[in-house]
Structures are given as C-alpha cells and as structure tokens.
Design an enzyme around this catalytic site. Sequence first.
Site, PDB file in Angstrom:
ATOM      1  N   ASP A  19       0.803  -1.279   0.192  1.00 48.66           N
ATOM      2  CA  ASP A  19       0.005  -0.194  -0.077  1.00 48.66           C
ATOM      3  C   ASP A  19       0.897   1.271  -0.170  1.00 48.66           C
ATOM      4  OD1 ASP A  19      -1.602  -1.679   2.880  1.00 48.66           O
ATOM      5  OD2 ASP A  19      -2.064  -1.867   0.332  1.00 48.66           O
ATOM      6  N   LYS A 231      19.283   7.584   5.891  1.00 46.75           N
ATOM      7  CA  LYS A 231      19.348   6.128   5.815  1.00 46.75           C
ATOM      8  C   LYS A 231      20.881   5.611   5.775  1.00 46.75           C
ATOM      9  CE  LYS A 231      17.798   7.448   1.677  1.00 46.75           C
ATOM     10  NZ  LYS A 231      17.374   7.573   0.289  1.00 46.75           N
ATOM     11  N   ASP A 256      18.818   2.873  -4.754  1.00 44.85           N
ATOM     12  CA  ASP A 256      19.789   2.538  -5.741  1.00 44.85           C
ATOM     13  C   ASP A 256      21.122   2.353  -4.906  1.00 44.85           C
ATOM     14  OD1 ASP A 256      21.272   5.484  -6.633  1.00 44.85           O
ATOM     15  OD2 ASP A 256      20.196   5.225  -5.085  1.00 44.85           O
TER      16      ASP A 256
HETATM   17  O1  LIG Z   1      24.246  13.264   0.426  1.00 48.49           O
HETATM   18  C1  LIG Z   1      24.666  12.801  -0.834  1.00 48.49           C
HETATM   19  O2  LIG Z   1      25.818  12.233  -0.978  1.00 48.49           O
HETATM   20  C2  LIG Z   1      23.593  12.673  -1.723  1.00 48.49           C
HETATM   21  O3  LIG Z   1      22.764  13.682  -2.004  1.00 48.49           O
HETATM   22  C3  LIG Z   1      22.748  11.535  -1.409  1.00 48.49           C
HETATM   23  O4  LIG Z   1      23.613  10.328  -1.904  1.00 48.49           O
HETATM   24  C4  LIG Z   1      21.556  11.370  -2.323  1.00 48.49           C
HETATM   25  O5  LIG Z   1      20.472  10.983  -1.719  1.00 48.49           O
HETATM   26  P1  LIG Z   1      19.536   9.860  -2.066  1.00 48.49           P
HETATM   27  O6  LIG Z   1      18.332  10.775  -2.591  1.00 48.49           O
HETATM   28  O7  LIG Z   1      20.008   9.213  -3.114  1.00 48.49           O
HETATM   29  O8  LIG Z   1      19.148   9.220  -0.715  1.00 48.49           O
HETATM   30 MG   LIG Z   2      19.972   7.459  -4.320  1.00 49.22          MG
END
Ligand SMILES: O=C(O)[C@H](O)[C@H](O)COP(=O)(O)O
Ligand SMILES: [Mg+2]
Length: 312
Positions: A19, A231, A256
């Site tokens: 969902d 993350k 990714d």
């Molecule tokens: O902070 C970084 O190195 C980049 O902005 C990061 O890798 C990108 O973030 P994503 O949207 O892939 O979580």
């Molecule tokens: Mg990414």
Amino acid sequence: MSARLETPADYESLLAKYDTWMFDCDGVLWHGDRLIDGAVEVLSLLRSRQKKVLFVTNNATKSRKSYKGKFDQLGVEAHVDEIYGSAYAAAVYISSVIKLPKDKKVYVIGMKGMEEELRDEGVSFIGGTDPADCTTAPFSLDTFTPDPAVGAVLCGLDTAVTYTKLSKAFQYLTRADPTNPASPKNLETCAFLATNEDSTYPAGAGLLPGAGAVSAPLRYALGRDPVAIGKPNGQMLDCIRAKVPFDPARTIMIGDRLNTDILFGQNGGLGDVVGANWYYHRIRPHWSQLLPPSFPDYVTASIGDLRVVASE
Ligand SMILES: O=C(O)[C@H](O)[C@H](O)COP(=O)(O)O
Ligand SMILES: [Mg+2]
C-alpha cells in the site's frame, strides 16, 4: 540473491502486496535535475491505484519545502508531507532526540536546506552559508574566536565546503581536549553529527563526491565517526512515522544504494526492497567489513519499467 522484475505479473504482484511505496530520489527518481524516464507515469499509476507515495532522500542540500519546489519544477506531483530528507531528520534528531538545549547552537557544514530545516525546528546555528565560512582565505587559529554556545557540529553534503569550515568544526569538536581529538571529553562537549554518509551521489552524467566524502576529512582528523542520521538509520523512518501512518509489512522501498536504501528498508522491517537503476555502488571499505552484504529482494533497471503494468 535478488530476483529480477520483468513481466507485468511481477509488478502486479508487488502492487497487490504493498500500500505504501517509498522512493529514494537521487539515482532513482532523477539524476541531478534530469528526471528518470517514466518516473511521472509510474507515480501517477501508483496514485491511481490509491497507493501512498513517499520520497525518502539522504540529500540534505534541500529542505522538504524546497524539494517540493523541485518536484513542481520537474512536473512530479508531490506534497510536503510526502517528502523526507536527511536535513529534516537531522533537525528533528537535534531538537527532539538529543534535545540540544535552546541556548546552544549547531555549527553547520552544509547548505540552505539544512539551515531551513534547523530554523523550522527552532535550532540555532552558525556556519553553513555564512560568507565568512564559505571563504577560501587561509584559516588562522590566532584570529578565530570560537562561539562558546556551539554544542554540536552537523555535516552534510556541502558543495561550498572550505578549509575554514572544516577547521572551525574541528576546533569545536576538540575544544575540551585539543591534545587528544578522540578523547571522551570532546565527545561530551560537542556532538559530531552527519546527515548521511553516502560516499557518492549520481548527478547528471556521472557520480560526484557525496556527503560522506564531505565529512571524511573530519572523521580522519578526529579519529572517530559521526552519528549518521539519514538512511540506513531508523531516525528517518521515525520522522516519517510521526507524520504518516504506514504498515511496514505492506511498505516497499525502492533505492539505488546497498548501504543506505536497501539497508534502510531491511533495518526498518519493510516488506520488500527493490534495487532500481541498479549498480552496486562501491561500499567504502569500513562499511563492507562492518556490515553483512545486504541485497535487495528484487532488482529492476529503472522505476520506469513499472509502466509495463500501465500498458496492459
Ligand atoms: O548526500 C549525498 O551524498 C547525496 O545527496 C545522496 O547520495 C543522495 O541521496 P538519495 O536521494 O540517493 O538518498
Ligand atoms: Mg539514491
């Protein structure tokens, strides 16, 4: 090992199971300002199937509000409460988790997005986009007067990072015991925080150094790692949960990067994780030693492939 998503039935089974669909941004929805082919159609397909769509990015250069502007510019439907960035998660962490006292400040190595989120969370800060810090002039300790109110250093992706910023951050992080950067006294006096530790990020035609590469000089000079909030840390999921109810078992994450998106999905107990636009990012050595390899449940070349369902 990961199963490849190929047929309409493969995708329909995920649509039936989940969902809430969480999307990473850089490298999955877009590369820099170039939208991934099919992203708009797939997101509207999910909305037409009454799916909850959430955007979860480690990119701390923009606030949730300014990300909404980027989505609008790219013609992608998105609402602020669907957008969760590591700058927002870091501001919430500082205000609500470590509860930095209101008379304390954060020294920022980062851009406007981090400043906007800290301000919105009522966290005082210095550094960041201040021209006095974004200077390539030589840094001298003789003329530097540290702000006694600084109680934390927050480091994120900063395309204007300078030796001055790194030097000021280092002073704050070693003020209690300058002779021993890694000493517990320094840890107690000034928190070392990172929005995220992505080693690289996909921008347009290739990769650029990411937030992890910005905090690396401090990590090396201090001999210790920051607390990374984005993350794969659960703090991001806590921020989402505080705003949007979702059932982890009926939630899917598309990302990714192995050591951020995939691990984030698995740490958070999400139903499945899908590797999209999939290439196994280099995992910085110390990650590979510390973490078992985390692999997605499924892989697909791009989120645009989900259009195969719409074409039925
Ligand atoms: O902070 C970084 O190195 C980049 O902005 C990061 O890798 C990108 O973030 P994503 O949207 O892939 O979580
Ligand atoms: Mg990414």
